[in-house]
Every structure is written in C-alpha cells, then in structure tokens.
Design an enzyme around this catalytic site. Structure first.
Site, PDB file in Angstrom:
ATOM      1  N   THR A  10       0.833  -1.202   0.000  1.00 24.46           N
ATOM      2  CA  THR A  10       0.000   0.000   0.000  1.00 24.46           C
ATOM      3  C   THR A  10       0.869   1.253   0.000  1.00 24.46           C
ATOM      4  OG1 THR A  10      -0.121  -0.071   2.430  1.00 24.46           O
ATOM      5  CG2 THR A  10      -1.908  -1.141   1.210  1.00 24.46           C
ATOM      6  N   ASN A  11       2.193   1.051  -0.046  1.00 25.72           N
ATOM      7  CA  ASN A  11       3.142   2.159  -0.075  1.00 25.72           C
ATOM      8  C   ASN A  11       3.199   2.727  -1.492  1.00 25.72           C
ATOM      9  OD1 ASN A  11       5.590   3.684  -0.327  1.00 25.72           O
ATOM     10  ND2 ASN A  11       6.386   2.699   1.510  1.00 25.72           N
ATOM     11  N   GLN A  12       2.617   3.891  -1.687  1.00 25.31           N
ATOM     12  CA  GLN A  12       2.528   4.464  -3.025  1.00 25.31           C
ATOM     13  C   GLN A  12       3.888   4.841  -3.606  1.00 25.31           C
ATOM     14  OE1 GLN A  12      -0.278   4.489  -4.990  1.00 25.31           O
ATOM     15  NE2 GLN A  12      -0.894   3.190  -3.275  1.00 25.31           N
ATOM     16  N   ASN A  13       4.873   5.105  -2.763  1.00 27.31           N
ATOM     17  CA  ASN A  13       6.223   5.375  -3.265  1.00 27.31           C
ATOM     18  C   ASN A  13       6.813   4.127  -3.908  1.00 27.31           C
ATOM     19  OD1 ASN A  13       6.725   8.187  -2.390  1.00 27.31           O
ATOM     20  ND2 ASN A  13       6.438   7.346  -0.338  1.00 27.31           N
ATOM     21  N   ASP A  71      10.482  -6.815   0.394  1.00 28.47           N
ATOM     22  CA  ASP A  71      10.797  -6.373   1.745  1.00 28.47           C
ATOM     23  C   ASP A  71      12.196  -5.797   1.666  1.00 28.47           C
ATOM     24  OD1 ASP A  71       9.742  -6.189   4.458  1.00 28.47           O
ATOM     25  OD2 ASP A  71      11.505  -7.338   5.017  1.00 28.47           O
ATOM     26  N   PHE A 152      11.995   8.678  -0.098  1.00 30.69           N
ATOM     27  CA  PHE A 152      11.251   8.420   1.130  1.00 30.69           C
ATOM     28  C   PHE A 152      12.123   7.600   2.066  1.00 30.69           C
ATOM     29  CE2 PHE A 152      10.478   5.061  -1.888  1.00 30.69           C
ATOM     30  CZ  PHE A 152      10.412   3.893  -1.149  1.00 30.69           C
ATOM     31  N   LYS A 175      17.935   7.143  -9.377  1.00 27.96           N
ATOM     32  CA  LYS A 175      17.745   6.229  -8.254  1.00 27.96           C
ATOM     33  C   LYS A 175      17.399   4.827  -8.731  1.00 27.96           C
ATOM     34  CE  LYS A 175      15.147   5.502  -3.986  1.00 27.96           C
ATOM     35  NZ  LYS A 175      14.003   5.924  -3.138  1.00 27.96           N
ATOM     36  N   HIS A 180      18.911  -0.437  -4.540  1.00 30.92           N
ATOM     37  CA  HIS A 180      18.707  -1.842  -4.221  1.00 30.92           C
ATOM     38  C   HIS A 180      17.467  -2.387  -4.917  1.00 30.92           C
ATOM     39  CE1 HIS A 180      16.634   0.863  -1.575  1.00 30.92           C
ATOM     40  NE2 HIS A 180      15.946  -0.081  -0.964  1.00 30.92           N
TER      41      HIS A 180
END
Length: 223
Positions: A10-13, A71, A152, A175, A180
């Site tokens: 749910t992390n939009q970034n 993750d 972020f 980036k 990673h």
C-alpha cells in the site's frame, strides 16, 4: 498469457518505483489499492527474504492471482545491521520517515563508522505457494544531517558516493538505476520471458503443491 499480477503493497512510493521500472514488463501490474482492503500480512520473518515471501503468498492466496512483494530496509554496520527488518518501524509505534531518521542519527552519534547498505528482496508468488526470489543491494554511508527532498524513508541520510548525492537528491531515473530495488527489478526484467512461462505453468496446475520456500532459492526454472 498471465493477465495481471498484483503488487502487494500500500506504499505508493514503492508502487511508483515498481511501475516505472517494470513499465515494459509483459504483464499488467496492478496496485493492491485497486482491490480494496485485505488483511495485512504478518511480517514476523527473521530476514527480508522471509518477509517478502510472506507478503507475496498472503496476497496471492487471498486474491487468487499471482502477487509480487518486496521487503527492504537499511542495514547499518556500526549498529550490527540495524534497523534491518525493522526499518519501517525503527522509532516505535506510529513511526514516520522523519522519526526513523531522527532515531538513526541518535544511534549513530559519536560513531566513526557510518557505512551502510540498502537491501531489497522481491518475491513473486502464485496462490498455490511456489515463489521466485530476487535480491538487490546498494552500499553507501549515513550522513550526519538530511539532504534532499525526493525519495522516502532513509533516503535523505543515505549518501551514494558514485553520484556524490543522497538518495533524496537523485532523480527517479538515477535512483532506479542504482538503488537496491532498482537492481532487483532489473533482474526481473531480464528474466521476464522465463517468469511468464513459469507463472503460466504454475497456474495451469489444478492443485499446485505448496513446497518449502527454500526449494525455489536460486530460481530453478525446472521445478
């Protein structure tokens, strides 16, 4: 052809980074937000590998379609690898990016060794249980103060020497090229035909067995 795969976050970034890097991927990548709320996976794994798999298989089983999850976190050498799997909640309940960065600066106060690395593990799972695993790593060091407005998490503190910038000072293109997550996703792009074939084979099985996760380490396509 596999119609779609859901991105289990749910992390939009993260969603933006995944969709940008995999925009030419031959499978439609859908955000978890498009499917409405589902119970959150319990991220109690001992490492990034376990947590990525837990999130991917949890989402795939609930929605009945393949899922991709990552993750990732920051590992600081002087802190014995902390915050590690606790990167998102390093400063405790209700943690924010700002509070986590402040906590990290407090823990590193007075320490000479500020070397660190970001690690990302991505898991692609089918509802029946099998999964493919990809990993990326980026080395850098932690600054004594924040720099940059983009990104972020710990990006404003993570200095990448090759560009003489923090991750928060990089453009998205820069980036994605060196991070990673970008490295792990680049491996996925490179193996896209094999991944699609593997997914088609797994989904064609009526009752796919749920093997031990270790059986799929190394991405052995013959299994």
């Amino acid at each position: 052809m596999i119609p779609m795969i859901v991105l289990a976050t749910t992390n939009q970034n993260k969603v933006k980074e995944f969709q940008e890097i995999l925009k030419d991927f031959a499978i439609e990548i859908r955000s978890l937000a498009e499917f409405g709320p589902i119970p959150e996976a319990i991220e109690d794994g001992k490492d990034f590998d376990e947590n990525a798999y837990k999130k991917a298989i949890h989402t795939a089983k609930i929605l009945g379609i393949p899922a991709i999850a990552d993750d990732s976190g920051l590992e600081v050498h002087a802190l014995n690898g902390a915050p590690g799997v606790y990167s998102a909640r390093y400063s405790g309940e209700g943690a924010t990016d700002a509070s986590n960065c402040d906590k990290l600066l407090e823990e590193l106060a007075g320490k000479e060794d500020r070397s660190a690395n970001f690690t990302c593990v991505i898991s692609i799972a089918t509802p029946g249980g099998p999964a493919l695993t990809y990993e990326g790593r980026c080395d850098g060091k932690i600054l004594t103060e924040k720099r940059g407005k983009s990104g972020f998490g710990y990006d404003p503190l993570f200095y990448f020497a090759e560009y003489d910038k923090t991750f928060a000072e990089l453009s998205m293109e820069e980036k994605n090229r060196v991070s990673h997550r970008g490295k792990a996703l680049a491996e996925i792009k490179a193996e896209a035909p094999q991944i699609i074939k593997w997914l088609e084979q797994r989904l064609s099985e009526e009752k796919p067995a749920k093997p031990d996760h270790s059986e799929f380490e190394g991405n052995d396509w013959s299994k």
